[in-house]
Design an enzyme around this catalytic site. Structure first.
Site, PDB file in Angstrom:
ATOM      1  N   GLY A  93      53.979  -3.329  15.614  1.00 36.33           N
ATOM      2  CA  GLY A  93      53.182  -2.504  16.512  1.00 36.33           C
ATOM      3  C   GLY A  93      53.685  -2.616  17.932  1.00 36.33           C
ATOM      4  O   GLY A  93      54.528  -3.447  18.264  1.00 36.33           O
ATOM      5  N   SER A  94      53.166  -1.729  18.790  1.00 36.18           N
ATOM      6  CA  SER A  94      53.545  -1.714  20.205  1.00 36.18           C
ATOM      7  C   SER A  94      52.293  -1.699  21.058  1.00 36.18           C
ATOM      8  O   SER A  94      51.253  -1.163  20.651  1.00 36.18           O
ATOM      9  CB  SER A  94      54.399  -0.490  20.521  1.00 36.18           C
ATOM     10  OG  SER A  94      55.584  -0.504  19.776  1.00 36.18           O
TER      11      SER A  94
ATOM     12  N   SER B 155      50.878  -2.232  25.545  1.00 35.41           N
ATOM     13  CA  SER B 155      51.169  -1.846  26.915  1.00 35.41           C
ATOM     14  C   SER B 155      52.332  -2.624  27.495  1.00 35.41           C
ATOM     15  O   SER B 155      53.089  -2.115  28.317  1.00 35.41           O
ATOM     16  CB  SER B 155      49.932  -2.050  27.795  1.00 35.41           C
ATOM     17  OG  SER B 155      48.869  -1.270  27.337  1.00 35.41           O
TER      18      SER B 155
ATOM     19  N   GLY C  13      54.705  -4.561  25.567  1.00 40.01           N
ATOM     20  CA  GLY C  13      55.832  -4.866  24.707  1.00 40.01           C
ATOM     21  C   GLY C  13      55.566  -4.521  23.257  1.00 40.01           C
ATOM     22  O   GLY C  13      54.665  -3.739  22.945  1.00 40.01           O
TER      23      GLY C  13
ATOM     24  N   LYS D   8      56.187 -11.546  19.642  1.00 41.03           N
ATOM     25  CA  LYS D   8      55.747 -10.593  20.654  1.00 41.03           C
ATOM     26  C   LYS D   8      56.792 -10.558  21.767  1.00 41.03           C
ATOM     27  O   LYS D   8      56.946 -11.515  22.516  1.00 41.03           O
ATOM     28  CB  LYS D   8      54.386 -11.002  21.213  1.00 41.03           C
ATOM     29  CG  LYS D   8      53.821 -10.025  22.243  1.00 41.03           C
ATOM     30  CD  LYS D   8      52.407 -10.423  22.653  1.00 41.03           C
ATOM     31  CE  LYS D   8      51.822  -9.441  23.653  1.00 41.03           C
ATOM     32  NZ  LYS D   8      50.446  -9.804  24.055  1.00 41.03           N
TER      33      LYS D   8
ATOM     34  N   ASP E 247      39.817  -8.798  26.833  1.00 35.90           N
ATOM     35  CA  ASP E 247      40.315  -7.625  26.106  1.00 35.90           C
ATOM     36  C   ASP E 247      40.027  -7.765  24.614  1.00 35.90           C
ATOM     37  O   ASP E 247      40.877  -7.486  23.774  1.00 35.90           O
ATOM     38  CB  ASP E 247      41.823  -7.465  26.345  1.00 35.90           C
ATOM     39  CG  ASP E 247      42.304  -6.053  25.980  1.00 35.90           C
ATOM     40  OD1 ASP E 247      41.481  -5.121  25.990  1.00 35.90           O
ATOM     41  OD2 ASP E 247      43.490  -5.903  25.671  1.00 35.90           O
TER      42      ASP E 247
END
Length: 642
Positions: A452-453, A455, A457, A473, A568
């Site tokens: 996955g990607s 914000s 990286g 990551k 977050d």
């Protein structure tokens, strides 16, 4: 050659001739055309060519010719100053070497076409190039030219084709090029150009082909660019262009090819792109585009290739694309798409490679996706929803009461459990893992291993030398905030240990590479299990996940010497291991709280402008002071999609 003194045109191309070009060629004094293209001539280009005063066309490409370097540069080029009628000079595909001499200014002002392609020339393009006032074609591509693009090229008002691609040119694209009103093709690809795109590109109203790929251009594509309504091909791929695609993209009515891949474009794909009826190739892959695939793409009846892979697109694949009968290449892999894959039209020919690594696509087994569930009849669906309206609140209340009792009992043992964690699970010594090990373990950070990607990286699956599966990551260091996010995530995650937090194996940091190696979670994120058609959580699993997340937050708030606020917390940051135990991760915007105000916090939120529906506990975690998690809020969250 003396017997051919009246010869005016000599065509010897593609005859496999070899040897030197004889000096006696100058005896053919009336020669106007000399074409030796694609032979095996070698040695020096004779200076005596300058004696052919009536010469108009000199074609010497695809041989093995060289030139003598003198104080004037290429000696033969200096001699050609005598050929006042020379219109075409093609020296391409010869190992001329050296630098492009300033004596280029001595060439005839009648010169219309100058081609010096792949001649291994180096150095900078001389400013004297601007003296070729009648040039309509200038091609210096595939050499080793460096330095900036000379502003004097802007003087070549008759220029229709400018090709400087495949060099090592630096600096920005000069605004002087915008004065070339008759320019039909501009190719500056595969250089090292930087800076923003000139806003004056809109002045090139005759432009039909624009190639700026593989440079270091940045900033947004100017809004004025989209007024080039007659342009046919645009290639801005492999740059650092950012911003969004505007509705004005629909102005390029005759566009046949658009390649914006490998940039930093974000936001939604505008629906107006569906008005480009002549479009044959559309490549928006490897950006940060989000939102749905527009249904209007089904109007692009001429489309042959569509690549939207490696973005953050969500929703379903529109069935309107089944009408694109000429579509022979299609790729939406590595997105967040869900729902049924269309089965008609061109989709009969696509393979699993076109759809891999999405959240919840379903369809034919040959596409290596789960079969789609049977659709519920509308009347049954209405009846079920009517029943749930009365049953679910009562059922949810029971679950909340049970969850509160569980957490209350767990809270009574809180201090003892925290002490046990510290005593029984000592911090492990961090492993030393090199960049090369990470490179090898991910297949060179191959897209096939991309999980996955985000914000800051991308996350890759990797296998270490001892066979351990890890998640890596990798931070995008072109974003300033990524440095801050890396530092704080390393600091936070390397100093905390809890069964419900993602474990850090090590942090890898060099000047131009930063990554965190994490424990691999084979069951993916909670987001996938809550929102996808093909994944289902039963009641007990939801309660356990709810407790796991609450336990992680309780530890962060109360069980650590410096209280930590995650900031977050959302479903995509809650990961599930092989036993469906939840682990909270991604501390890129955490707060570390001292005795007074926060003592460390990254400045950029990872989910600005977005929040998954019903994620009220994000508000709770972000705005509250450290305190025990409100289990009723977490209960509502985990039950809301049941």
């Amino acid at each position: 050659m003396s017997s051919a003194s009246n010869l005016e045109q000599l065509y010897l191309s593609e005859n496999n001739l070899s040897g030197n070009i004889p000096d006696s060629i100058s005896n053919v004094s009336k020669l106007r055309v000399l074409d030796l293209d694609r032979n095996s001539f070698y040695g020096l280009i004779p200076n005596t060519l300058g004696n052919l005063r009536f010469l108009e066309i000199l074609n010497l490409p695809s041989n093995d010719l060289t030139t003598k370097i003198s104080t004037h540069g290429w000696s033969f080029l200096y001699s050609l100053a005598n050929c006042r009628y020379l219109r075409i000079l093609d020296l391409s595909f010869n190992p001329l070497n050296g630098i492009l001499p300033t004596s280029i200014s001595n060439l005839s002002t009648s010169l219309q076409k100058l081609l010096v392609v792949d001649c291994k020339i180096r150095g900078s393009i001389p400013m004297e190039i601007g003296s070729l006032s009648n040039a309509i074609l200038l091609d210096l591509s595939s050499n080793k030219l460096t330095g900036p693009i000379p502003t004097t090229i802007g003087r070549l008002k008759n220029l229709q084709l400018l090709n400087l691609s495949g060099n090592k040119l630096q600096g920005s694209i000069p605004h002087d090029l915008c004065g070339l009103e008759g320019l039909y093709e501009l190719s500056l690809g595969a250089n090292e150009l930087d800076g923003p795109l000139p806003t004056c590109l809109c002045d090139l109203t005759s432009l039909r082909h624009l190639y700026l790929f593989s440079n270091k251009l940045y900033s947004q594509i100017p809004l004025t660019f989209w007024s080039l309504k007659d342009i046919l091909e645009v290639d801005f791929s492999s740059n650092n262009l950012s911003g969004s695609l505007p509705l004005d993209i629909g102005n390029l009515k005759v566009l046949i090819s658009l390649n914006l891949s490998r940039n930093l474009l974000s936001s939604d794909i505008p629906s107006t792109i569906g008005s480009l009826y002549d479009l044959q190739v559309l490549n928006l892959s490897r950006n940060r585009l989000q939102g749905p695939i527009p249904k209007s793409l089904g109007h692009l009846i001429s489309l042959k290739s569509l690549d939207l892979s490696n973005n953050n697109l969500s929703g379903v694949i529109p069935k309107s694309l089944e009408k694109l009968y000429d579509l022979n290449y299609f790729n939406v892999s590595f997105n967040r798409l869900e729902g049924e894959i269309p089965s008609g039209g061109p989709f009969l020919n696509f393979t699993a490679k076109s759809f891999m690594k999405n959240y919840a696509l379903c369809g034919s087994p040959r596409l290596q996706v789960s079969p789609c569930k049977n659709k519920i009849h509308p009347k049954l669906k209405k009846t079920a929803l009517h029943a749930l309206r009365y049953v679910l609140p009562t059922f949810a209340s029971i679950i909340i009461v049970v969850a509160v009792i569980i957490v209350y009992k767990k809270g009574q043992r809180g201090n003892m459990n925290l002490a046990m964690v510290n005593d029984l699970i000592p911090l492990k010594k961090r492993r030393r893992i090199s960049y090369n090990q990470l490179l090898q373990g991910t297949g060179g950070f191959s897209g096939n291993n991309l999980l996955g990607s985000g914000s800051f990286g991308s996350v890759y699956k990797g296998i270490l030398s001892d066979g351990t599966e890890v998640a890596i990551k990798v931070f995008n260091l072109q974003i300033d905030e990524a440095f801050k996010s890396f530092d704080i995530e390393c600091e936070v995650m390397s100093n905390i240990l809890h069964r419900n937090l993602v474990k850090v194996i090590t942090c890898c940091s060099t000047i131009d590479f930063k990554a965190i190696v994490l424990e691999f979670m084979p069951n993916g994120s909670l987001e996938k299990w809550l929102y996808s058609y093909n994944y289902v959580l039963d009641i007990l699993q939801r309660i356990n996940i709810m407790i796991d997340v609450a336990s992680a937050l309780e530890y962060l708030h109360l069980g650590h010497p410096i209280p930590i606020i995650h900031c977050d917390l959302k479903p995509s940051n809650v990961l599930l291991d092989e036993d469906m135990v939840a682990h909270v991760g991604d501390f890129g915007i955490a707060k570390l709280l001292g005795e007074g105000d926060s003592i460390k916090q990254t400045m950029t939120l990872a989910t600005v402008g977005y929040m998954a529906p019903g994620d009220f506990f994000i508000f709770f975690n972000f705005f509250s002071i450290p305190r025990r998690v409100d289990i009723s809020i977490l209960s509502f969250y985990c039950m809301r999609s049941f």
